[in-house]
Structures are given as structure tokens and as C-alpha cells.
Design a protein around this motif. Structure first.
Motif, short mmCIF file in Angstrom:
data_model
loop_
_atom_site.label_atom_id
_atom_site.label_comp_id
_atom_site.label_asym_id
_atom_site.label_seq_id
_atom_site.Cartn_x
_atom_site.Cartn_y
_atom_site.Cartn_z
N MET A 75 0.94 -1.05 0.13
CA MET A 75 -0.18 0.32 0.17
C MET A 75 0.70 1.80 0.42
O MET A 75 2.02 0.61 0.30
CB MET A 75 -0.74 -0.27 1.52
N ASN A 76 0.57 2.81 -0.21
CA ASN A 76 0.56 3.89 -0.05
C ASN A 76 2.17 3.22 1.07
O ASN A 76 1.22 4.23 2.22
CB ASN A 76 0.15 4.59 -0.30
N LYS A 77 3.28 3.54 1.61
CA LYS A 77 3.61 3.35 3.03
C LYS A 77 3.65 4.44 3.24
O LYS A 77 3.41 4.86 4.69
CB LYS A 77 5.43 3.41 2.83
N GLU A 78 2.97 5.97 3.20
CA GLU A 78 2.73 7.41 3.69
C GLU A 78 0.87 7.08 4.79
O GLU A 78 1.56 8.08 5.46
CB GLU A 78 3.05 8.18 2.95
N HIS A 79 0.46 6.82 4.05
CA HIS A 79 -0.93 6.57 4.65
C HIS A 79 -1.83 5.59 4.76
O HIS A 79 -2.23 4.92 5.60
CB HIS A 79 -1.60 7.00 3.55
N TRP A 80 -0.59 3.81 4.91
CA TRP A 80 -1.33 2.90 5.38
C TRP A 80 0.42 2.15 6.02
O TRP A 80 1.43 2.41 6.21
CB TRP A 80 -0.99 2.07 4.00
N ILE A 81 -0.60 1.38 7.12
CA ILE A 81 0.27 0.73 7.90
C ILE A 81 -0.16 -0.38 8.15
O ILE A 81 -1.00 -0.58 7.84
CB ILE A 81 0.29 1.16 9.57
#
Length: 121
Positions: A75-81
Motif C-alpha cells: 500500500m501507499n507507505k505514507e498513509h497505510w500501516i
């Protein structure tokens, strides 16, 4: 938390839709058409939950739970954990982050759709 507890925590929120994506071997949880949580595994099959959170919270969680909470898997590494479920991340924190993910996505929906969803609780 196990898979059933996590699925129940996700489904406790209003207007959540659950679907299973066979090719990903993952359960998806959506509000409107937007996903806020995905329950599955990493490439080695380790169980994870992937959640959409604000970028600043993503950084904080990854730093305070190094190796247990990581950038969102695929996933988008900025918005997802992604949280490893076989780690010692407290159940209360996982539940709280599920709520944060739900709210994050709810507030990203159009104002019209937000109103429709909140008026139809």
C-alpha cells in the motif's frame, strides 16, 4: 486480537461492507467504496492487518513499535500501516487504530456521501 475479533471490530462501525478478495487472500473492510482495513498476510504468510491512518500517526506508530507496525504492505507507505498480529502490539491499540482508520476514510468521502451515511445510521 485474532481474525474474528478484528473482523468484528471493523464491522462494529456503521455502513461497513466486508468482502473477501480471493486473489489477495484477504478480507477487505470498506466504508462507501473506500477501503479502511485489510486483514490478510504478508509474503511469508504472517498474519497482518493493514490500516489507513493519517501520515503523522503512521510515522509515530512505526517508530514506537518498530518491526511490529510497519509501512502498509503493498500500500501507499505514507498513509497505510501494517500490524503484525503475532506480535505484542496491545489489542486496545489495534482496536483504537481500526477506529482511526474508519474515521480517516469516512472523513475523506464527499460531504454528500458523509451526510447520507451519518443520516442513515
Amino acid at each position: 486480537m485474532d481474525h474474528a475479533q478484528i473482523a468484528s471490530a471493523c464491522m462494529n462501525y456503521p455502513h461497513v461492507r466486508h468482502e473477501y478478495k480471493e486473489e489477495w487472500e484477504a478480507a477487505l473492510f470498506r466504508i462507501g467504496e473506500k477501503m479502511f482495513a485489510m486483514l490478510g498476510g504478508d509474503k511469508m504468510g504472517a498474519p497482518i492487518i493493514t490500516l489507513k491512518v493519517p501520515p503523522e500517526l503512521s510515522i509515530t506508530m512505526r517508530n514506537s513499535h518498530e518491526g511490529k507496525i510497519v509501512p502498509g504492505y503493498y500500500m501507499n507507505k505514507e498513509h497505510w500501516i501494517s500490524i503484525y498480529l503475532n506480535s505484542d502490539v496491545p489489542d486496545e491499540l489495534i482496536a483504537s487504530l481500526i477506529g482511526t482508520a474508519y474515521e480517516t476514510v469516512l472523513h475523506s468521502l464527499s460531504k454528500k456521501l458523509q451526510k447520507e451515511l451519518t443520516d442513515n445510521k
